[in-house]
Scaffold this motif. Structure first.
Motif, PDB file in Angstrom:
ATOM      1  N   TYR A   1     -34.503 -11.781 -18.238  1.00 39.56           N
ATOM      2  CA  TYR A   1     -34.070 -13.097 -18.774  1.00 39.56           C
ATOM      3  C   TYR A   1     -35.339 -13.855 -19.638  1.00 39.56           C
ATOM      4  CZ  TYR A   1     -33.882 -18.264 -18.384  1.00 39.56           C
ATOM      5  OH  TYR A   1     -33.346 -19.620 -18.769  1.00 39.56           O
ATOM      6  N   VAL A   2     -36.433 -13.432 -19.248  1.00 40.02           N
ATOM      7  CA  VAL A   2     -37.582 -14.277 -19.995  1.00 40.02           C
ATOM      8  C   VAL A   2     -37.650 -13.388 -21.592  1.00 40.02           C
ATOM      9  CG1 VAL A   2     -40.237 -14.182 -19.928  1.00 40.02           C
ATOM     10  CG2 VAL A   2     -38.831 -14.785 -18.163  1.00 40.02           C
ATOM     11  N   ASP A   3     -37.369 -12.116 -21.495  1.00 40.87           N
ATOM     12  CA  ASP A   3     -37.588 -11.131 -22.541  1.00 40.87           C
ATOM     13  C   ASP A   3     -36.380 -11.334 -23.717  1.00 40.87           C
ATOM     14  OD1 ASP A   3     -39.961 -10.063 -21.743  1.00 40.87           O
ATOM     15  OD2 ASP A   3     -38.920  -8.158 -20.992  1.00 40.87           O
ATOM     16  N   GLY A   4     -35.381 -12.112 -23.182  1.00 38.52           N
ATOM     17  CA  GLY A   4     -34.129 -12.038 -23.991  1.00 38.52           C
ATOM     18  C   GLY A   4     -33.187 -10.975 -23.980  1.00 38.52           C
ATOM     19  N   ALA A   5     -33.601  -9.826 -23.467  1.00 41.19           N
ATOM     20  CA  ALA A   5     -32.775  -8.559 -23.260  1.00 41.19           C
ATOM     21  C   ALA A   5     -31.545  -8.868 -22.608  1.00 41.19           C
ATOM     22  CB  ALA A   5     -33.479  -7.711 -22.669  1.00 41.19           C
ATOM     23  N   ALA A   6     -31.402  -9.630 -21.721  1.00 37.46           N
ATOM     24  CA  ALA A   6     -29.942  -9.887 -21.216  1.00 37.46           C
ATOM     25  C   ALA A   6     -28.992 -10.745 -22.270  1.00 37.46           C
ATOM     26  CB  ALA A   6     -30.012 -10.922 -20.085  1.00 37.46           C
ATOM     27  N   LYS A   7     -29.467 -11.567 -23.224  1.00 37.93           N
ATOM     28  CA  LYS A   7     -28.773 -12.185 -24.120  1.00 37.93           C
ATOM     29  C   LYS A   7     -28.462 -11.064 -25.294  1.00 37.93           C
ATOM     30  CE  LYS A   7     -28.390 -16.065 -27.114  1.00 37.93           C
ATOM     31  NZ  LYS A   7     -28.869 -17.386 -27.699  1.00 37.93           N
TER      32      LYS A   7
END
Length: 148
Positions: free
Chosen positions: A7-13
């Motif tokens: 979530y923090v890294d933006g990988a999920a997005k």
């Protein structure tokens, strides 16, 4: 912690923000339901489908933003709000019009076609009313049809 890190890294997005993820997760859910996989696996697809629809992509947003799909969404919400009273009313009317079971023979009384016709018609009439009310709510009470 791993999920929070994504979530923090933006990988999920990046994972969920394409239309293929929504298609893949929906297909996976359909296969689970078709092959009667235990519910634990089927339920796991629902949050993934919601996340991929929420993140979306420009193409998916354009697809879901079309007028027909918006109208279907408005109608489905209206039907959702009143489906339980509708089902209760139809079941009550059909139970009232259906003859009771014959006593002692173990066989059911012949089906009353009138009860089914009344149940079907009352369902259709209620759907007409639901769609009309939904149309009024979509227009905000000032539809061009009604203003003329």
């Amino acid at each position: 912690m791993m999920v929070y890190g994504y979530y923090v890294d933006g990988a999920a997005k990046q994972l969920f923000a394409n239309g293929y993820a929504l298609l893949l997760f929906t297909l996976g859910l359909g296969l689970c339901l078709h092959f009667a996989v235990p519910d634990v696996f089927s339920v796991a697809f629902f949050p993934l489908i919601l996340l991929s629809a929420a993140y979306g992509s420009k193409n998916m947003d354009a697809f879901f933003g079309t007028k027909p799909l918006q109208r279907i969404g408005d109608w489905s919400f209206s039907i959702y709000l009143v489906h339980q009273p509708l089902m209760y009313t139809i079941a009550t009317v059909m139970a009232y019009l259906t003859p009771p079971q014959s006593q002692g023979t173990g066989r059911a009384a012949p089906a009353n076609g009138y009860a089914h016709r009344v149940g079907d018609r009352s369902c259709i009439y209620c759907l007409y009313i639901i769609c009309f009310v939904s149309d009024l709510s979509v227009c905000g009470g000032s539809c061009s049809k009604l203003d003329q």
